[in-house]
Structure formats: C-alpha cells, structure tokens
Design a protein around this motif. Structure first.
Motif, PDB file in Angstrom:
ATOM      1  N   MET A 149       0.102   6.299   1.810  1.00  0.00           N
ATOM      2  CA  MET A 149      -0.614   5.073   1.462  1.00  0.00           C
ATOM      3  C   MET A 149      -1.993   5.437   0.949  1.00  0.00           C
ATOM      4  SD  MET A 149      -0.879   1.939   1.217  1.00  0.00           S
ATOM      5  CE  MET A 149      -2.420   1.245   0.855  1.00  0.00           C
ATOM      6  N   THR A 189      -5.741   3.799  -1.098  1.00  0.00           N
ATOM      7  CA  THR A 189      -6.566   2.673  -1.511  1.00  0.00           C
ATOM      8  C   THR A 189      -7.263   3.060  -2.798  1.00  0.00           C
ATOM      9  OG1 THR A 189      -6.920   2.045   0.787  1.00  0.00           O
ATOM     10  CG2 THR A 189      -8.466   1.168  -0.819  1.00  0.00           C
ATOM     11  N   LYS A 246     -10.356   2.733  -5.495  1.00  0.00           N
ATOM     12  CA  LYS A 246     -11.773   2.383  -5.586  1.00  0.00           C
ATOM     13  C   LYS A 246     -11.967   1.365  -6.701  1.00  0.00           C
ATOM     14  CE  LYS A 246     -13.130   6.907  -3.954  1.00  0.00           C
ATOM     15  NZ  LYS A 246     -13.733   8.185  -4.288  1.00  0.00           N
ATOM     16  N   LYS A 252      -3.045  10.264  -7.014  1.00  0.00           N
ATOM     17  CA  LYS A 252      -2.608   9.290  -6.013  1.00  0.00           C
ATOM     18  C   LYS A 252      -1.204   8.748  -6.291  1.00  0.00           C
ATOM     19  CE  LYS A 252      -7.248   7.712  -4.793  1.00  0.00           C
ATOM     20  NZ  LYS A 252      -8.183   6.569  -4.754  1.00  0.00           N
ATOM     21  N   TYR A 303       1.139  -2.822  -5.130  1.00  0.00           N
ATOM     22  CA  TYR A 303      -0.101  -2.246  -4.606  1.00  0.00           C
ATOM     23  C   TYR A 303      -0.695  -3.123  -3.501  1.00  0.00           C
ATOM     24  CZ  TYR A 303      -4.921  -0.840  -4.064  1.00  0.00           C
ATOM     25  OH  TYR A 303      -6.124  -0.471  -3.506  1.00  0.00           O
ATOM     26  N   TYR A 304      -0.817  -4.423  -3.767  1.00  0.00           N
ATOM     27  CA  TYR A 304      -1.429  -5.298  -2.768  1.00  0.00           C
ATOM     28  C   TYR A 304      -0.531  -5.474  -1.547  1.00  0.00           C
ATOM     29  CZ  TYR A 304      -5.374  -6.048  -5.759  1.00  0.00           C
ATOM     30  OH  TYR A 304      -6.502  -5.841  -6.510  1.00  0.00           O
ATOM     31  N   GLN A 355      -1.196  -2.597   0.637  1.00  0.00           N
ATOM     32  CA  GLN A 355      -2.464  -2.733   1.357  1.00  0.00           C
ATOM     33  C   GLN A 355      -2.282  -3.593   2.607  1.00  0.00           C
ATOM     34  OE1 GLN A 355      -5.214  -0.879   0.335  1.00  0.00           O
ATOM     35  NE2 GLN A 355      -3.538  -0.134  -0.918  1.00  0.00           N
ATOM     36  N   ASP A 395      -0.153  -1.680   5.164  1.00  0.00           N
ATOM     37  CA  ASP A 395      -0.947  -0.636   5.810  1.00  0.00           C
ATOM     38  C   ASP A 395      -1.888  -1.233   6.851  1.00  0.00           C
ATOM     39  OD1 ASP A 395      -1.797   2.124   6.059  1.00  0.00           O
ATOM     40  OD2 ASP A 395      -3.668   1.487   5.107  1.00  0.00           O
ATOM     41  N   ALA A 396      -2.532  -2.338   6.511  1.00  0.00           N
ATOM     42  CA  ALA A 396      -3.445  -2.988   7.457  1.00  0.00           C
ATOM     43  C   ALA A 396      -2.689  -3.516   8.675  1.00  0.00           C
ATOM     44  CB  ALA A 396      -4.194  -4.122   6.766  1.00  0.00           C
TER      45      ALA A 396
END
Length: 128
Positions: free
Chosen positions: A1, A3, A5, A50, A78-79, A82, A85-86
C-alpha cells in the motif's frame, strides 16, 4: 500500500483524465504552471517505483523516441486502497466511509442493488 504526495496526485489526475498514454512533454503541456518540467521527471520516477503508472509504447517526438506512461490503477482503486488501508487499524473508518457514501444524493437503487450483491458474495466468502 502506498500514499501519493500532492505533486504525484497532480500528475495522476492528468493520467486519470486522459485515456491514451502520455509522454513527459504531454504531461508538461497539461501541467504547465502547476508543476515544473524537472519535477515531473521526479514524480514519474516515484510513480513508476510505487507501481501507480506503467510504461507505455515509445513515440516519436522530433528526431528521437520517448517513453509514454499511463495509469496502472484507476482513481477509484487508489482512493479505495486508501480507505481500506486506514480501516486496517481502525474498524470504524470503513463504516464511517460507507455511511457517508449512503448519505450522498447520488446513490440510486441500482447502486444499492449492486452493493447488496457484493456484500452477500463477501458474506458467502467469509462463511466457513
């Protein structure tokens, strides 16, 4: 995973808008005034490392050939990554995102039907 920038996200937004692979020059044209030419090279290298973008076919530009690039994952993927993962460290995150989604005015019965099918399939997959 991973993130992305802010600058990497700026570059990815261009890839997500464009259906065809883009060269460095094509990216520079679209990001003129937002990201510098040399910085785009850095972002491309980071995104390749990545796994967010992939190398496409070479194209002729003037007398030379150059690489093209395209997104290796969609914006939705992608989102979703995220959020997933959270939610690994906080069970409430996924429920909160789902609740927020259900509160959206863009949710239709068709969308809910599709979600119900996917939830039922996941339940079957989790049952021993």
């Amino acid at each position: 995973m991973f993130t992305l920038k802010k600058g990497e996200l700026d570059v990815m937004e261009v890839f997500w808008r464009e259906p065809d692979p883009l060269s460095h020059a094509g990216l520079c044209e679209q990001l003129d005034g937002i990201v510098g030419r040399n910085t785009i090279y850095l972002h491309l290298n980071n995104l390749l490392r990545k796994g967010a973008i992939e190398i496409g076919p070479s194209v002729r530009r003037g007398r030379t050939y150059g690489r093209t690039f395209s997104a290796a994952l969609t914006k939705a993927e992608y989102y979703a990554m995220q959020v997933a993962d959270a939610s690994e460290t906080d069970d409430a995150t996924l429920c909160n995102v789902f609740s927020y989604f259900l509160g959206s005015k863009h949710v239709t019965k068709k969308t809910l039907d599709e979600l119900e099918k996917r939830l039922e399939q996941k339940r079957r997959d989790l049952d021993p």
